[in-house]
Design a protein around this motif. Structure first.
Motif, PDB file in Angstrom:
ATOM      1  N   UNK A  23     -38.245   9.543  -8.353  1.00  0.00           N
ATOM      2  CA  UNK A  23     -37.163   9.075  -7.473  1.00  0.00           C
ATOM      3  C   UNK A  23     -36.978  10.008  -6.280  1.00  0.00           C
ATOM      4  N   UNK A  24     -37.001  11.337  -6.523  1.00  0.00           N
ATOM      5  CA  UNK A  24     -36.764  12.265  -5.406  1.00  0.00           C
ATOM      6  C   UNK A  24     -37.901  12.168  -4.381  1.00  0.00           C
TER       7      UNK A  24
ATOM      8  N   UNK B  40     -39.049  -2.162  -5.171  1.00  0.00           N
ATOM      9  CA  UNK B  40     -37.753  -2.816  -5.359  1.00  0.00           C
ATOM     10  C   UNK B  40     -36.618  -1.928  -4.847  1.00  0.00           C
ATOM     11  N   UNK B  41     -36.683  -0.630  -5.175  1.00  0.00           N
ATOM     12  CA  UNK B  41     -35.680   0.334  -4.687  1.00  0.00           C
ATOM     13  C   UNK B  41     -35.670   0.370  -3.169  1.00  0.00           C
TER      14      UNK B  41
ATOM     15  N   UNK C 159     -30.775  12.598 -11.276  1.00  0.00           N
ATOM     16  CA  UNK C 159     -31.168  11.966 -12.535  1.00  0.00           C
ATOM     17  C   UNK C 159     -30.623  10.539 -12.606  1.00  0.00           C
ATOM     18  N   UNK C 160     -29.436  10.334 -12.032  1.00  0.00           N
ATOM     19  CA  UNK C 160     -28.923   8.953 -11.959  1.00  0.00           C
ATOM     20  C   UNK C 160     -29.876   8.105 -11.114  1.00  0.00           C
ATOM     21  N   UNK C 161     -30.363   8.681 -10.019  1.00  0.00           N
ATOM     22  CA  UNK C 161     -31.343   7.970  -9.197  1.00  0.00           C
ATOM     23  C   UNK C 161     -32.573   7.585 -10.004  1.00  0.00           C
ATOM     24  N   UNK C 162     -33.055   8.538 -10.825  1.00  0.00           N
ATOM     25  CA  UNK C 162     -34.222   8.254 -11.663  1.00  0.00           C
ATOM     26  C   UNK C 162     -33.940   7.156 -12.668  1.00  0.00           C
ATOM     27  N   UNK C 163     -32.768   7.221 -13.271  1.00  0.00           N
ATOM     28  CA  UNK C 163     -32.415   6.207 -14.279  1.00  0.00           C
ATOM     29  C   UNK C 163     -32.256   4.833 -13.627  1.00  0.00           C
ATOM     30  N   UNK C 164     -31.639   4.808 -12.441  1.00  0.00           N
ATOM     31  CA  UNK C 164     -31.491   3.527 -11.727  1.00  0.00           C
ATOM     32  C   UNK C 164     -32.859   2.993 -11.302  1.00  0.00           C
ATOM     33  N   UNK C 165     -33.749   3.916 -10.893  1.00  0.00           N
ATOM     34  CA  UNK C 165     -35.089   3.495 -10.491  1.00  0.00           C
ATOM     35  C   UNK C 165     -35.792   2.813 -11.662  1.00  0.00           C
ATOM     36  N   UNK C 166     -35.669   3.434 -12.827  1.00  0.00           N
ATOM     37  CA  UNK C 166     -36.324   2.869 -13.998  1.00  0.00           C
ATOM     38  C   UNK C 166     -35.768   1.509 -14.403  1.00  0.00           C
TER      39      UNK C 166
ATOM     40  N   UNK D  87     -31.373  11.860 -19.627  1.00  0.00           N
ATOM     41  CA  UNK D  87     -31.462  11.037 -20.841  1.00  0.00           C
ATOM     42  C   UNK D  87     -30.123  10.371 -21.149  1.00  0.00           C
ATOM     43  N   UNK D  88     -29.044  11.155 -21.014  1.00  0.00           N
ATOM     44  CA  UNK D  88     -27.727  10.587 -21.326  1.00  0.00           C
ATOM     45  C   UNK D  88     -27.330   9.533 -20.302  1.00  0.00           C
ATOM     46  N   UNK D  89     -27.723   9.757 -19.032  1.00  0.00           N
ATOM     47  CA  UNK D  89     -27.417   8.764 -17.999  1.00  0.00           C
ATOM     48  C   UNK D  89     -28.156   7.460 -18.264  1.00  0.00           C
ATOM     49  N   UNK D  90     -29.428   7.597 -18.631  1.00  0.00           N
ATOM     50  CA  UNK D  90     -30.221   6.426 -18.979  1.00  0.00           C
ATOM     51  C   UNK D  90     -29.522   5.619 -20.069  1.00  0.00           C
TER      52      UNK D  90
END
Ligand SMILES: [Zn+2]
Lengths: 208, 232
Positions: free
Chosen positions: A100-101, A58-59, B58-65, A145-148
């Motif tokens: 993601x990276x 999807x990304x 980390x924003x990338x990871x959170x958006x991915x999830x 975690x905080x961003x999530x």
């Protein structure tokens, strides 16, 4: 500590609940990665695949890759996750960030290969470097975690704008056209959302 | 707070940083190769920006999830599982000691930060009296030219009068212009409308990485001399 970042996250039930669920999920994913590294655990890999492969695809579609290539590259990303599982260090990054990276770097490489006029250009590696041991790595994991939690509290319309802006670097008029909203709305949503996210990522940012 | 816990003295951190837009785009992987390399070079010098970069990732990871899942082909998992046997496992103990097969050998110049040593660099060539340059090969289709310049003490850096965006990171030594002093690791991103004139500081050579978009304008004798090297 200035303590300036403390007031940025809203103190709501939804945030607390989402954070708890998120952390548990991260723990499970990190355990799967450890099981892959330690004993080549295929069940753990399958579980990670079922969660991440459809999100990676999807990304990749969001970044503009055609469906066939997104499908292939998503599998390639998961294969790399398998190969590199031993390198994953939960004290450096959350599983989602790490994956993601990998997806980001493979996407950059694939784009470069498809553009390359000759093989030499395709071999260049310009992917962002690994974190260094001296860095404050816990910060990144905690920020994740905080961003999530912050993303969970963003209105869906703001989240959609952030997604296109971050993943695709889409120009604002493009975002407006694709979401069918006025340009001014794109700008204001992005401003609101980024102010929240920046507060989490760089609480001291205003002082720099 | 507690003096005994302070880390050992390290070289001074850069004071000129990429802005939040450049950093977040670098983390997202959406920067073109030229500016990406200049930002990567700065990151090798700058723990503050590395810190920020991890957070944007980390924003990338959170958006991915939170990405809406898109189903893969029915046999995708099966096919990937079948490929695992042939996949060579990377060993954490070997990581970093062995260059990956698809990356060119590291450039031996010890003054270069890792981001640059991983690149394909051309040989040093004469550019003008007091100035030598090495081409850094990046994907030409993205429109950026990247050069590593060694500018003798007191000389002007031959990149004023450009058109389009210009990204610079000092690798060694220092230069000064209207925006201030730029030492090791300091980065500048300026727009075509700015006609600044960087000068290498008088007490030593300045080694700097420059990515420019578009053409150099013929502006001076120096500009003309740089042209053949930059390949315009
Ligand atoms: Zn910096």
């Amino acid at each position: 500590m200035s303590g300036g970042g403390d007031g940025i996250l809203p103190e709501g039930r939804a945030t607390a609940g989402a954070t708890a669920g998120t952390v548990v999920l991260e723990d499970v994913h990190a355990r799967h990665l450890r099981a892959i590294a330690a004993q080549g655990d295929r069940a753990a890999f399958s579980a990670l695949f079922r969660h991440y492969a459809p999100r990676i695809k999807s990304y990749l579609l969001t970044t503009g890759l055609p469906p066939m290539e997104a499908e292939e590259l998503a599998q390639e990303v998961m294969l790399t996750v398998w190969r590199k599982a031993a390198i994953f260090d939960p004290s450096r990054a959350r599983a989602a960030t790490w994956i993601f990276t990998i997806a980001r770097n493979l996407r950059i490489d694939a784009a470069r290969r498809s553009r390359a006029a000759d093989a030499a250009v395709a071999q260049e590696s310009l992917t962002p470097a690994e974190p260094e041991p001296a860095d404050d790595l816990l910060f990144a994991a905690e920020a994740a975690d905080r961003l999530r939690a912050t993303l969970d509290t963003l209105p869906p319309d703001q989240l959609a704008v952030v997604r296109l802006s971050f993943f695709e670097d889409a120009p604002h008029p493009d975002i407006a056209r694709r979401l069918g909203i006025p340009l001014g709305t794109v700008k204001s949503r992005l401003r609101l959302a980024m102010a929240r996210l920046r507060g989490v990522i760089d609480p001291g940012g205003a002082e720099r | 707070m507690i003096a005994a816990m302070r880390p050992p003295p390290s070289p001074p951190h850069p004071t000129h940083h990429p802005d939040v837009d450049l950093l977040s785009r670098h983390a997202a992987g959406t920067l073109a190769d030229g500016p990406a390399l200049v930002v990567a070079t700065h990151l090798d010098f700058c723990p503050i920006c590395r810190h920020q970069m991890r957070a944007w990732e980390a924003l990338g990871g959170a958006l991915l999830n939170s990405q809406r899942p898109v189903a893969l082909a029915d046999d995708a998992l099966e096919r990937t599982l079948a490929r695992l046997d042939g996949a060579q496992l990377d060993d954490a103990r070997l990581e970093g000691k062995r260059p990956p097969a698809d990356v060119p050998a590291l450039d031996p110049d010890p003054v270069l930060p890792p981001a640059l040593r991983r690149q394909r660099l051309g040989p040093w060539r004469f550019v003008a009296p007091g100035i030598r340059g090495r081409a850094v090969r990046v994907d030409p289709t993205q429109g950026y030219k990247v050069m590593l310049f060694r500018v003798a003490a007191g000389m002007a850096i031959p990149m004023h009068g450009h058109r389009g965006q210009e990204y610079t990171c000092v690798v060694d030594g220092a230069f000064s212009d209207v925006f201030g002093r730029f030492g090791s690791g300091d980065m500048a991103a300026v727009d075509a409308s700015v006609d600044h004139q960087p000068l290498a500081e008088p007490d030593g050579d300045c080694l700097c990485l420059i990515a420019v978009r578009g053409r150099l304008r013929i502006h001076s004798l120096l500009g003309r001399l740089v042209q053949p090297l930059v390949g315009l």
